[in-house]
Design a protein around this motif. Sequence first.
Motif, PDB file in Angstrom:
ATOM      1  N   LYS A  30       0.825  -1.212   0.000  1.00 40.82           N
ATOM      2  CA  LYS A  30       0.000   0.000   0.000  1.00 40.82           C
ATOM      3  C   LYS A  30       0.855   1.257   0.000  1.00 40.82           C
ATOM      4  N   LYS A  31       1.954   1.197   0.736  1.00 46.72           N
ATOM      5  CA  LYS A  31       2.856   2.352   0.824  1.00 46.72           C
ATOM      6  C   LYS A  31       3.619   2.559  -0.481  1.00 46.72           C
ATOM      7  N   THR A  32       4.038   1.448  -1.101  1.00 44.60           N
ATOM      8  CA  THR A  32       4.851   1.532  -2.316  1.00 44.60           C
ATOM      9  C   THR A  32       4.033   1.972  -3.523  1.00 44.60           C
ATOM     10  N   TYR A  33       2.755   1.588  -3.540  1.00 44.70           N
ATOM     11  CA  TYR A  33       1.893   1.910  -4.692  1.00 44.70           C
ATOM     12  C   TYR A  33       0.687   2.710  -4.214  1.00 44.70           C
ATOM     13  N   PRO A  34       0.891   3.954  -3.813  1.00 41.35           N
ATOM     14  CA  PRO A  34      -0.219   4.738  -3.259  1.00 41.35           C
ATOM     15  C   PRO A  34      -1.318   5.036  -4.269  1.00 41.35           C
ATOM     16  N   ASP A  35      -0.989   4.957  -5.577  1.00 42.55           N
ATOM     17  CA  ASP A  35      -1.974   5.257  -6.609  1.00 42.55           C
ATOM     18  C   ASP A  35      -2.703   4.010  -7.104  1.00 42.55           C
ATOM     19  N   ILE A  36      -2.428   2.873  -6.455  1.00 44.93           N
ATOM     20  CA  ILE A  36      -3.088   1.621  -6.834  1.00 44.93           C
ATOM     21  C   ILE A  36      -3.736   1.017  -5.594  1.00 44.93           C
ATOM     22  N   GLU A  37      -5.006   0.718  -5.680  1.00 47.96           N
ATOM     23  CA  GLU A  37      -5.706   0.040  -4.581  1.00 47.96           C
ATOM     24  C   GLU A  37      -6.172  -1.323  -5.057  1.00 47.96           C
ATOM     25  N   LEU A  38      -5.680  -2.341  -4.392  1.00 53.05           N
ATOM     26  CA  LEU A  38      -6.101  -3.702  -4.698  1.00 53.05           C
ATOM     27  C   LEU A  38      -7.335  -4.008  -3.850  1.00 53.05           C
ATOM     28  N   ILE A  39      -8.477  -4.137  -4.491  1.00 50.32           N
ATOM     29  CA  ILE A  39      -9.723  -4.408  -3.771  1.00 50.32           C
ATOM     30  C   ILE A  39      -9.746  -5.888  -3.417  1.00 50.32           C
ATOM     31  N   CYS A  40      -9.724  -6.171  -2.147  1.00 56.43           N
ATOM     32  CA  CYS A  40      -9.613  -7.566  -1.704  1.00 56.43           C
ATOM     33  C   CYS A  40     -10.974  -8.194  -1.438  1.00 56.43           C
ATOM     34  N   ASP A  41     -10.974  -9.522  -1.448  1.00 55.82           N
ATOM     35  CA  ASP A  41     -12.138 -10.330  -1.105  1.00 55.82           C
ATOM     36  C   ASP A  41     -11.825 -11.009   0.226  1.00 55.82           C
ATOM     37  N   PRO A  42     -12.250 -10.408   1.348  1.00 60.54           N
ATOM     38  CA  PRO A  42     -11.791 -10.888   2.662  1.00 60.54           C
ATOM     39  C   PRO A  42     -12.392 -12.209   3.103  1.00 60.54           C
ATOM     40  N   GLY A  43     -13.440 -12.662   2.434  1.00 66.43           N
ATOM     41  CA  GLY A  43     -14.058 -13.906   2.891  1.00 66.43           C
ATOM     42  C   GLY A  43     -14.796 -14.624   1.777  1.00 66.43           C
ATOM     43  N   PHE A  44     -15.211 -15.846   2.086  1.00 61.88           N
ATOM     44  CA  PHE A  44     -15.987 -16.615   1.120  1.00 61.88           C
ATOM     45  C   PHE A  44     -16.831 -17.651   1.850  1.00 61.88           C
ATOM     46  N   ILE A  45     -17.799 -18.172   1.120  1.00 66.03           N
ATOM     47  CA  ILE A  45     -18.656 -19.248   1.614  1.00 66.03           C
ATOM     48  C   ILE A  45     -18.726 -20.332   0.555  1.00 66.03           C
ATOM     49  N   SER A  46     -18.677 -21.573   1.003  1.00 64.52           N
ATOM     50  CA  SER A  46     -18.828 -22.706   0.086  1.00 64.52           C
ATOM     51  C   SER A  46     -19.618 -23.791   0.786  1.00 64.52           C
ATOM     52  N   VAL A  47     -20.429 -24.512   0.035  1.00 64.47           N
ATOM     53  CA  VAL A  47     -21.247 -25.599   0.583  1.00 64.47           C
ATOM     54  C   VAL A  47     -20.956 -26.878  -0.193  1.00 64.47           C
ATOM     55  N   SER A  48     -20.765 -27.973   0.548  1.00 63.66           N
ATOM     56  CA  SER A  48     -20.529 -29.275  -0.084  1.00 63.66           C
ATOM     57  C   SER A  48     -21.504 -30.300   0.459  1.00 63.66           C
ATOM     58  N   TYR A  49     -21.843 -31.262  -0.373  1.00 66.68           N
ATOM     59  CA  TYR A  49     -22.738 -32.350   0.047  1.00 66.68           C
ATOM     60  C   TYR A  49     -22.223 -33.634  -0.576  1.00 66.68           C
ATOM     61  N   ASN A  50     -21.993 -34.629   0.270  1.00 69.61           N
ATOM     62  CA  ASN A  50     -21.460 -35.918  -0.176  1.00 69.61           C
ATOM     63  C   ASN A  50     -20.157 -35.754  -0.974  1.00 69.61           C
TER      64      ASN A  50
END
Length: 818
Positions: free
Chosen positions: A342-362
């Motif tokens: 963030k400090k090195t590239y002040p003109d670039i913001e990387l929009i992060c995906d802080p979380g996720f959800i997933s569902v599994s069955y069998n």
Amino acid sequence: MNTSSPKEIAQEAVDITFTILLNCCVRELGNSSFYEGVPKYDPVLKSYMSKYNHKLHLKLDFPVDKVEVYAPIRYKSETFRHLYDFPVMERDLTNETIREIDADRLLELITNQVRQQYPLADSKNVKKRMQLSTEKIAQFLEHFQTSGQDFNKPEMTFIEAEQLFPAGHLLHPLTKGREGFTESEVLKYAPETGGHFQLYYFLVHPDLVTEKSVDNVLPSDFAKNEVLKASKGDQKTQDLLSNYPDWKVIPVHPWEAAHFKSQTVFDTLAKENLLVDLGEFGKEFTATSSVRTVYNNESDYMYKFSLHVKITGAERINHFHELYRGYEVSRLMQTAWGDNVKKTYPDIELICDPGFISVSYNGNVLDSFSTSVRYNPFKVTAGEKENNVCLLASLCQDGVLGNPSRMQNVIQKASQQTGLSLEKTSEIWFKNYIDIILTGVVKMFNEQGMFCEWHQQNTLVQLGAAFMPEKLFFRDNQSFLFRKSFEDQLDKIVPGLSENGKMFIPDDRLYNLILHYFWVGNILAVVNTFGTSQLTDEKNLLNILYDKLEDLQKEDESGLVTFILESRYWKVKGNLLTALNDIDCGGNPAGVTRINFPNVLHKRFFSEQLINPKGKDLVYNRYFPKEDVTISLRPVDIDNDLEMLHEWFHRDHAKANWKMDWPLQELETYYRTLLPSDGLYSYIGMANGEPTFNIEVYWPTRDVLGDYYDVLPTDYGTHQFIAPTDPKLKFVSPSTQCMIDYVFAQPETGRMVGEGSVDSRASMMNKAFHGFKIDKVIEMPHKTSNLNFCYREWYWEKFPQNKDIKIISETEHNLINQ
């Protein structure tokens, strides 16, 4: 704002699709050339072309069907995204008939041709989806017009730029594909129509759920709070949440919810008491340009849902490793490493995906629930003015409905601020843009080992008060990638980083991803936008790019910049071929069909004088006192030279070596496609004013010869044909010296190259006499050749007096100190 009739709107949508399809041919099929002027010796073509006033056509050859297609060129691009006028014409070579064709017919011809290399290529689904895409473009154009929305205004909010985007992907034939949506669903869920909708929620047994978050609240808990707030007065929902306190509340796109409920697994889960259908709740969201990523201007998060709808070329499913990738990068960004980014590239913001959800069955992931949770930096705070944030893809959109492009409007505003011309302002805008993004990408690749897939859809540009780029945003959880050589280093910072996200890639594979997504899909698209909007010459911007890369190369230890600068071709995705081969690029990225894209940066070394001279006047004139002859060169004049060349090439000595003893019509086609190309140009040589020889100057990096050696963009080659057979009229050495003088006089030329047939001993002896040396024998498709080279020093060693030659066409005697 101009107003178009429904018929005009429908036709514009057809033309947009047709333009994309034509440019896909140019990029992917290798069957295209440019055709200059109206023919004199081709009566069928002459009759048709004389009705219109088009100086240049794109010519597409389809030998399988014995057909040629001609499309009038309105704008010829250095980056291979041209603009066209309509109609487009097909010529049947078997019966010499001409008819106007549509995009469906062109797709049929393309498919027949492509099957020679890809036998399973099929146009049936592509044709259907292309027609649906065209219908959607027309629907969106009509919607924008009737709603009075200004889709090209210079100032926009984030969501306006996401949604006021009528034509879509400018290099994908299925650009507005929405296969799976009904008409009413398009109105509700497509970004272009600006529909708003509530999210759909399910209550799922916790044993089936995998979720992660770098924030203090898990995605399911955040969703539960949203449902609780929205369900006040709904006792049934309140009771369900109370009765199942450990179960997970999961948001799903409402269309996807309906799709999932139509599957048998939904009934199974409900019967096994593993899932409860809660329904729609809460604040309304609206689609961003990706369709499946949704936004609410008051929410802290955006949601990137799975959607079993074919958007452009693929169903949009969040794969498990992609969910993890976004989360893992968010973890990394919360460390000191991330603080440094963030400090090195002040003109670039990387929009992060802080979380996720997933569902599994069998043991099977239920894709409908796979959701990435994304930060929303464009949340609107009451009383604050929103920033002018542009989706790059919408900024690169052509003008539609008779209105200027958005880039034209932006530069017009910026020009008022700079007080400079549109051209100068465009160059300043472009320099600002690449200073941020190109410097950032190269430095990040070197120092952090990271590359983000900066294509147009992932790139957001924030414009300042002067309408210049001041900040860039990158978004896309699946598009954070790292160099394999950085894996151990980053794994120590975030233990387990490399286990789930499949994000560490060998450099050579990353290079090609960078070239496709960032270089061709972003940087060159911006170059093309300035060109098609008639704001500045694309070549000016390509030179600016080259200069910038040369500066960056000094500190680039990865080899990336050298790879971009020196590669003859860049490997990029072929959208049309991928679609015809029915490859889902989301589910099978390794199966994507890739093509060679010429390195347009090499135009830095392109000699306009050699390959694209202006006019028909003399370009070189020199007197040789020993032979008492003046040798001159001028560009070929098709209208006046063709019959002479036709006679020359039918002479016995020409038939044996040049093999161009064609009918006049065929020879004319050769020259009308040769002269507007960037690969080769033809000249008439004269002795004392009498035409006696023909030379062709070619650029090997865009010629088949470049396939047979390590070609340099500063290489230039020549072919030479001397027409007379009388030794007194040949003037072989003066003619050859003039040819070499002319080529070496151009600053772009580094060395000359030749590929004379091994059977043409006299030609090679003449070359050797003038300083050329054989490097090796090569097997070309049409001949076995002596690959030979010549440097200025070698030539001047043979003819030291020629070192001081000045190329001055106006004067007859231009040999200094003769």
